[in-house]
Design a protein around this motif. Structure first.
Motif, PDB file in Angstrom:
ATOM      1  N   THR A  48     -63.550  69.958  47.768  1.00  0.00           N
ATOM      2  CA  THR A  48     -64.509  71.088  47.861  1.00  0.00           C
ATOM      3  C   THR A  48     -65.764  70.571  48.066  1.00  0.00           C
ATOM      4  OG1 THR A  48     -63.244  72.660  46.236  1.00  0.00           O
ATOM      5  CG2 THR A  48     -65.596  73.117  46.448  1.00  0.00           C
ATOM      6  N   GLY A  49     -66.149  69.446  47.145  1.00  0.00           N
ATOM      7  CA  GLY A  49     -67.526  68.954  47.574  1.00  0.00           C
ATOM      8  C   GLY A  49     -67.691  68.292  48.869  1.00  0.00           C
ATOM      9  N   ALA A  50     -66.625  67.764  49.355  1.00  0.00           N
ATOM     10  CA  ALA A  50     -66.703  66.695  50.467  1.00  0.00           C
ATOM     11  C   ALA A  50     -66.795  67.781  51.570  1.00  0.00           C
ATOM     12  CB  ALA A  50     -65.454  65.898  50.342  1.00  0.00           C
ATOM     13  N   HIS A  51     -66.319  69.055  51.440  1.00  0.00           N
ATOM     14  CA  HIS A  51     -66.166  69.842  52.763  1.00  0.00           C
ATOM     15  C   HIS A  51     -67.269  71.235  52.663  1.00  0.00           C
ATOM     16  CE1 HIS A  51     -62.926  68.090  54.794  1.00  0.00           C
ATOM     17  NE2 HIS A  51     -62.439  67.675  53.727  1.00  0.00           N
ATOM     18  N   GLY A  52     -68.288  71.150  52.061  1.00  0.00           N
ATOM     19  CA  GLY A  52     -69.173  72.102  51.957  1.00  0.00           C
ATOM     20  C   GLY A  52     -69.324  73.023  50.694  1.00  0.00           C
ATOM     21  N   GLY A  53     -68.684  72.523  49.391  1.00  0.00           N
ATOM     22  CA  GLY A  53     -69.041  73.136  47.953  1.00  0.00           C
ATOM     23  C   GLY A  53     -68.589  74.514  48.076  1.00  0.00           C
ATOM     24  N   ALA A  54     -69.674  75.366  47.900  1.00  0.00           N
ATOM     25  CA  ALA A  54     -69.266  76.858  47.829  1.00  0.00           C
ATOM     26  C   ALA A  54     -68.621  77.341  48.939  1.00  0.00           C
ATOM     27  CB  ALA A  54     -70.610  77.653  47.158  1.00  0.00           C
ATOM     28  N   ALA A  55     -69.148  76.961  50.206  1.00  0.00           N
ATOM     29  CA  ALA A  55     -68.503  77.330  51.377  1.00  0.00           C
ATOM     30  C   ALA A  55     -67.087  76.953  51.372  1.00  0.00           C
ATOM     31  CB  ALA A  55     -69.243  76.587  52.654  1.00  0.00           C
ATOM     32  N   PHE A  56     -66.573  75.861  51.046  1.00  0.00           N
ATOM     33  CA  PHE A  56     -65.213  75.666  51.167  1.00  0.00           C
ATOM     34  C   PHE A  56     -64.402  76.408  50.084  1.00  0.00           C
ATOM     35  CE2 PHE A  56     -61.708  73.169  49.686  1.00  0.00           C
ATOM     36  CZ  PHE A  56     -60.852  73.022  50.798  1.00  0.00           C
ATOM     37  N   PHE A  57     -65.015  76.530  48.947  1.00  0.00           N
ATOM     38  CA  PHE A  57     -64.545  77.640  47.808  1.00  0.00           C
ATOM     39  C   PHE A  57     -64.301  78.849  48.311  1.00  0.00           C
ATOM     40  CE2 PHE A  57     -64.198  79.456  43.794  1.00  0.00           C
ATOM     41  CZ  PHE A  57     -63.445  78.534  43.008  1.00  0.00           C
ATOM     42  N   LEU A  58     -64.842  79.342  49.173  1.00  0.00           N
ATOM     43  CA  LEU A  58     -64.839  80.674  49.705  1.00  0.00           C
ATOM     44  C   LEU A  58     -63.790  80.837  50.778  1.00  0.00           C
ATOM     45  CD1 LEU A  58     -68.435  82.014  50.205  1.00  0.00           C
ATOM     46  CD2 LEU A  58     -66.872  82.751  48.544  1.00  0.00           C
ATOM     47  N   LEU A 215     -70.760  72.465  44.383  1.00  0.00           N
ATOM     48  CA  LEU A 215     -70.947  74.156  44.636  1.00  0.00           C
ATOM     49  C   LEU A 215     -72.130  74.398  45.447  1.00  0.00           C
ATOM     50  CD1 LEU A 215     -70.517  75.659  41.010  1.00  0.00           C
ATOM     51  CD2 LEU A 215     -68.831  75.530  42.981  1.00  0.00           C
ATOM     52  N   ARG A 216     -72.964  73.321  45.983  1.00  0.00           N
ATOM     53  CA  ARG A 216     -73.736  73.689  47.054  1.00  0.00           C
ATOM     54  C   ARG A 216     -73.178  74.181  48.171  1.00  0.00           C
ATOM     55  NH1 ARG A 216     -77.127  68.615  48.248  1.00  0.00           N
ATOM     56  NH2 ARG A 216     -75.201  68.231  49.220  1.00  0.00           N
ATOM     57  N   PRO A 217     -73.559  75.534  48.794  1.00  0.00           N
ATOM     58  CA  PRO A 217     -72.900  75.743  50.050  1.00  0.00           C
ATOM     59  C   PRO A 217     -73.334  75.163  51.297  1.00  0.00           C
ATOM     60  CG  PRO A 217     -74.397  77.553  49.012  1.00  0.00           C
ATOM     61  CD  PRO A 217     -74.387  76.377  48.303  1.00  0.00           C
ATOM     62  N   ASP A 218     -72.691  74.672  51.937  1.00  0.00           N
ATOM     63  CA  ASP A 218     -73.209  73.664  53.302  1.00  0.00           C
ATOM     64  C   ASP A 218     -72.056  74.196  54.301  1.00  0.00           C
ATOM     65  OD1 ASP A 218     -73.898  72.105  55.219  1.00  0.00           O
ATOM     66  OD2 ASP A 218     -74.028  70.509  54.226  1.00  0.00           O
ATOM     67  N   PHE A 219     -72.416  75.011  55.154  1.00  0.00           N
ATOM     68  CA  PHE A 219     -71.447  75.611  55.916  1.00  0.00           C
ATOM     69  C   PHE A 219     -71.374  74.835  57.269  1.00  0.00           C
ATOM     70  CE2 PHE A 219     -72.312  79.528  53.491  1.00  0.00           C
ATOM     71  CZ  PHE A 219     -70.925  80.092  53.559  1.00  0.00           C
ATOM     72  N   SER A 220     -72.313  73.819  57.215  1.00  0.00           N
ATOM     73  CA  SER A 220     -72.183  72.896  58.502  1.00  0.00           C
ATOM     74  C   SER A 220     -71.016  71.897  58.274  1.00  0.00           C
ATOM     75  CB  SER A 220     -73.692  72.244  58.715  1.00  0.00           C
ATOM     76  OG  SER A 220     -73.964  71.486  57.580  1.00  0.00           O
ATOM     77  N   GLU A 225     -60.581  70.683  60.327  1.00  0.00           N
ATOM     78  CA  GLU A 225     -60.098  69.950  59.470  1.00  0.00           C
ATOM     79  C   GLU A 225     -60.168  70.609  58.073  1.00  0.00           C
ATOM     80  OE1 GLU A 225     -58.136  66.238  58.416  1.00  0.00           O
ATOM     81  OE2 GLU A 225     -58.552  67.017  60.216  1.00  0.00           O
ATOM     82  N   SER A 226     -61.093  71.308  57.793  1.00  0.00           N
ATOM     83  CA  SER A 226     -61.721  71.968  56.294  1.00  0.00           C
ATOM     84  C   SER A 226     -60.703  73.072  56.494  1.00  0.00           C
ATOM     85  CB  SER A 226     -62.951  72.430  56.446  1.00  0.00           C
ATOM     86  OG  SER A 226     -63.941  71.196  56.604  1.00  0.00           O
ATOM     87  N   VAL A 227     -60.322  73.761  57.465  1.00  0.00           N
ATOM     88  CA  VAL A 227     -59.461  75.162  57.202  1.00  0.00           C
ATOM     89  C   VAL A 227     -58.046  74.629  57.050  1.00  0.00           C
ATOM     90  CG1 VAL A 227     -58.421  77.005  58.716  1.00  0.00           C
ATOM     91  CG2 VAL A 227     -60.856  76.357  58.815  1.00  0.00           C
ATOM     92  N   LEU A 228     -57.371  73.287  57.566  1.00  0.00           N
ATOM     93  CA  LEU A 228     -56.107  72.800  57.332  1.00  0.00           C
ATOM     94  C   LEU A 228     -56.067  72.409  55.883  1.00  0.00           C
ATOM     95  CD1 LEU A 228     -55.600  71.145  60.920  1.00  0.00           C
ATOM     96  CD2 LEU A 228     -54.540  72.940  59.902  1.00  0.00           C
ATOM     97  N   ILE A 229     -56.972  71.798  55.510  1.00  0.00           N
ATOM     98  CA  ILE A 229     -57.184  71.016  54.057  1.00  0.00           C
ATOM     99  C   ILE A 229     -56.813  72.350  53.086  1.00  0.00           C
ATOM    100  CG2 ILE A 229     -58.488  69.960  52.304  1.00  0.00           C
ATOM    101  CD1 ILE A 229     -59.315  68.014  54.859  1.00  0.00           C
ATOM    102  N   ALA A 230     -57.717  73.322  53.365  1.00  0.00           N
ATOM    103  CA  ALA A 230     -57.953  74.641  52.441  1.00  0.00           C
ATOM    104  C   ALA A 230     -56.315  75.351  52.562  1.00  0.00           C
ATOM    105  CB  ALA A 230     -58.915  75.506  52.746  1.00  0.00           C
ATOM    106  N   LEU A 231     -55.738  75.361  53.804  1.00  0.00           N
ATOM    107  CA  LEU A 231     -54.610  76.055  53.840  1.00  0.00           C
ATOM    108  C   LEU A 231     -53.399  75.255  53.080  1.00  0.00           C
ATOM    109  CD1 LEU A 231     -54.588  77.042  57.563  1.00  0.00           C
ATOM    110  CD2 LEU A 231     -54.249  78.696  55.783  1.00  0.00           C
TER     111      LEU A 231
END
Length: 460
Positions: A48-58, A215-220, A225-231
């Protein structure tokens, strides 16, 4: 088709078959206990922290809704509809033998996972005792060397046996008196410990830097890769594709709303992952540690941090007690899968089956306990297909067999079983949305998860 009480694989423990099964609340607690495993504690906060914090959480929540919950509901629905083990239920609902053989894949997967998962669970118990005893409190300790020395010895075999004994004992007592009662005691205790550790972590000097990382949101930072990891994490964190939720579902009362149960389980899994992040990263950053993932975080970085904390032996002990509870509640659900199959297949008593399956899984796990990479273990230099025995079991089950098991569930529910919606209690738009996801979306995404997991699809 055979009647409900006479179906293949009927255990006589299920509601409507002379058994009591789970109570409504007991089932949800047991299912949350199954999904609350070690992976969420040492993997989810870091990714979560490595892939955009709150952005990845969403993004993870979205993946949970699209992939995790539909397959979770499908597994529970098959179990309750089929009223059998992970193999028999598929046959009971179609009367076609090839589905019975497909169902065996998840049983084999669970048995293999249990063999090496008990090893890691044993590590948590060892570290819990060491921490409470003050043996991990010396800030001058080389924690990496200490872990490698422990993992490379023979003590992990002993602790694996302890985990198997506890797990087998719980399962031998039955669904209501064993599995449900065990989770009713441990899961509330688990949440209390988790909240105590969160409060302690958030009150440490410099803790907010860790919260910001998490938790800092960083959509950049979001990418393909983030999508596959989240899936992948949405799939793996709910213990899908290994028969646990299917087997537990077979013990559920007909009056239970499976849709509401799936939402409660998904929320519990999400809440645990969130609070775990608020424990780990404030602690790591407060003491100047580098954020990490996996074994290095749990058994090296965090013990070093606790050693520098006032009353660190206590909070470190509570942390490893937390891990041990997570490991044990998951272990019970994993071992129940082959136990349910064996006792129904050969008409053994529950006690006999629990002893046999726990013993066999322990013996199969001994090579894993002695082959942790980077240690001086007797089998650490023995490689098969470029991996140690421990890593081979982990890779083949997590990245190959579990996705295959999940794919079987989606295809079975979406195409082979025509009364899934009726059993799940879904009608109208909800049923059509569920079927659309199971027939078209989930199979495609599981294939993508599989290809990414084995390294054939990489956007880095």
């Amino acid at each position: 088709m055979k009647g409900l009480d006479k179906k293949a694989g009927s255990s006589g423990e299920r509601p409507g078959e002379g058994g009591v099964g789970f109570s409504k609340g007991g089932f949800i607690l047991a299912a949350i206990g199954s999904s609350v495993g070690l992976g969420n504690m040492w993997k989810f906060p870091y990714i979560t922290g490595a892939h955009g914090g709150a952005a990845f959480f969403l993004l993870f929540i979205l993946c949970l809704v699209i992939v995790g919950l539909p397959i979770l509901l499908a597994e529970m629905t098959i179990g309750r509809g089929g009223r059998g083990n992970a193999s028999a239920s598929l046959f009971n609902l179609t009367n076609k033998k090839h589905w019975k053989w497909f169902g065996l894949i998840s049983i084999i997967t669970a048995f293999l996972i249990m063999s090496y998962y008990s090893v890691v669970a044993g590590w948590t118990v060892h570290y819990m005792i060491q921490s409470f005893a003050g043996a991990l409190s010396d800030s001058g300790t080389d924690y990496a060397a200490a872990f490698l020395g422990f993992a490379g010895g023979y003590m992990p075999v002993f602790w694996s046996a302890v985990i198997m004994t506890i797990t087998g004992f719980v399962i031998a007592r039955g669904v209501s008196s064993g599995i449900e009662k065990f989770n009713k005691i441990l899961i509330p205790g688990f949440m209390i410990i988790l909240l105590i550790l969160m409060v302690r972590a958030l009150t440490l000097p410099g803790a907010m830097e860790g919260v910001e990382f998490f938790l800092r949101p960083d959509f950049s930072k979001l990418s393909e890769e983030s999508v596959l990891i989240a899936l992948g994490h949405a799939f793996f964190s709910l213990s899908l594709g290994m028969g646990c939720m299917l087997t537990y579902g077979s013990y559920v009362q007909k009056s239970q709303s499976l849709g509401k149960a799936a939402l409660a389980i998904g929320f519990g899994d999400l809440l645990y992952a969130f609070v775990a992040g608020l424990v780990i990263f404030p602690t790591v950053f407060a003491f100047g540690m580098e954020p990490a993932s996996g074994v290095g975080l749990a058994f090296i970085a965090l013990p070093a941090a606790f050693a520098q904390m006032p009353l660190g032996f206590l909070f470190g002990g509570l942390f490893f007690l937390l891990l041990a509870i997570a490991a044990l509640t998951s272990a019970v659900s994993i071992l129940e899968v082959p136990v349910a199959y064996a006792r129904e297949q050969w008409n053994w008593s529950r006690k006999k089956t629990a002893i046999i399956m726990a013993s066999l899984a322990f013996l199969l796990g001994v090579p894993s306990a002695l082959s942790v990479e980077g240690t001086s273990g007797p089998l650490s230099s023995f490689y098969l297909f470029g991996k140690t025995i421990f890593d081979l079991f982990d890779f083949s089950t997590s990245y190959i067999l579990m996705p295959i098991g999940g794919l079987i569930i989606t295809l079975f529910t979406g195409y082979a079983w025509k009364r899934a919606g009726e059993e799940a209690g879904l009608t109208g738009g909800l049923y059509r949305a569920w079927m659309f996801l199971l027939r078209y979306v989930c199979p495609l995404l599981i294939i993508l998860i599989f290809l990414h997991s084995i390294g054939l699809l990489d956007f880095k």
